[in-house]
Design a protein around this motif. Sequence first.
Motif, PDB file in Angstrom:
ATOM      1  N   ASN A 279      54.259 130.853  -0.838  1.00  0.00           N
ATOM      2  CA  ASN A 279      53.878 132.093  -0.184  1.00  0.00           C
ATOM      3  C   ASN A 279      52.812 131.776   0.847  1.00  0.00           C
ATOM      4  OD1 ASN A 279      51.720 134.530  -0.236  1.00  0.00           O
ATOM      5  ND2 ASN A 279      53.800 135.336  -0.448  1.00  0.00           N
ATOM      6  N   VAL A 280      53.039 132.219   2.072  1.00  0.00           N
ATOM      7  CA  VAL A 280      52.127 131.904   3.162  1.00  0.00           C
ATOM      8  C   VAL A 280      51.804 133.165   3.938  1.00  0.00           C
ATOM      9  CG1 VAL A 280      51.756 130.541   5.246  1.00  0.00           C
ATOM     10  CG2 VAL A 280      53.084 129.585   3.353  1.00  0.00           C
ATOM     11  N   ALA A 281      50.532 133.404   4.176  1.00  0.00           N
ATOM     12  CA  ALA A 281      50.097 134.531   4.987  1.00  0.00           C
ATOM     13  C   ALA A 281      50.096 134.101   6.447  1.00  0.00           C
ATOM     14  CB  ALA A 281      48.709 134.991   4.560  1.00  0.00           C
ATOM     15  N   VAL A 282      50.849 134.834   7.283  1.00  0.00           N
ATOM     16  CA  VAL A 282      51.043 134.452   8.676  1.00  0.00           C
ATOM     17  C   VAL A 282      50.758 135.623   9.600  1.00  0.00           C
ATOM     18  CG1 VAL A 282      52.691 133.674  10.415  1.00  0.00           C
ATOM     19  CG2 VAL A 282      52.786 132.736   8.107  1.00  0.00           C
ATOM     20  N   ALA A 283      49.990 135.364  10.646  1.00  0.00           N
ATOM     21  CA  ALA A 283      49.845 136.286  11.764  1.00  0.00           C
ATOM     22  C   ALA A 283      50.661 135.717  12.908  1.00  0.00           C
ATOM     23  CB  ALA A 283      48.387 136.453  12.159  1.00  0.00           C
ATOM     24  N   GLN A 284      51.602 136.502  13.432  1.00  0.00           N
ATOM     25  CA  GLN A 284      52.508 135.984  14.451  1.00  0.00           C
ATOM     26  C   GLN A 284      51.965 136.124  15.873  1.00  0.00           C
ATOM     27  OE1 GLN A 284      56.234 137.981  12.427  1.00  0.00           O
ATOM     28  NE2 GLN A 284      56.926 136.302  13.733  1.00  0.00           N
ATOM     29  N   THR A 285      51.013 137.010  16.076  1.00  0.00           N
ATOM     30  CA  THR A 285      50.397 137.185  17.390  1.00  0.00           C
ATOM     31  C   THR A 285      48.898 137.367  17.235  1.00  0.00           C
ATOM     32  OG1 THR A 285      50.496 139.598  17.535  1.00  0.00           O
ATOM     33  CG2 THR A 285      52.483 138.377  18.154  1.00  0.00           C
ATOM     34  N   PHE A 286      48.201 137.328  18.366  1.00  0.00           N
ATOM     35  CA  PHE A 286      46.768 137.559  18.374  1.00  0.00           C
ATOM     36  C   PHE A 286      46.425 138.956  17.863  1.00  0.00           C
ATOM     37  CE2 PHE A 286      42.980 139.169  20.525  1.00  0.00           C
ATOM     38  CZ  PHE A 286      42.045 138.200  20.207  1.00  0.00           C
ATOM     39  N   TRP A 287      47.330 139.907  18.074  1.00  0.00           N
ATOM     40  CA  TRP A 287      47.070 141.310  17.759  1.00  0.00           C
ATOM     41  C   TRP A 287      47.502 141.724  16.364  1.00  0.00           C
ATOM     42  CZ3 TRP A 287      44.039 142.915  21.465  1.00  0.00           C
ATOM     43  CH2 TRP A 287      44.185 142.373  22.754  1.00  0.00           C
TER      44      TRP A 287
END
Length: 121
Positions: A96-104
């Motif tokens: 399980n990985v927490a990912v932000a795909q963009t700066f926003w």
Amino acid sequence: QVQLVESGGGLVQPGGSLKLSCAASGSIFIIGDMAWYRQTAGKQRELVARITNSGSTIYADSVKGRFTISRDGTKNTVYLQMNSLKPEDTAVYYCNVAVAQTFWSSRTPYWGQGTQVTVSS
């Protein structure tokens, strides 16, 4: 899109070792916590180990001292080294990985496909 590809599962005898890996790829701006969970039939998915970007770790009491979680930021990969395996460790293991795909965007959890670990003589 974000993909998590797991590998390293298999069949081992009690007392043996396995090393699982989970590589994240795709649209990734930043990765937060990375973790391993496991699940057996009829049971809830349970946390095995978690590691933060700074390297802080937590482990389930049942695996503490036997399992080690680590991460490679360059490869966007999390590992789970499993030693002194017991039959009760048999389960499907999911990263399980927490990912932000963009700066926003805020971080969102993503799951791997699962890899079977069977500990049996």
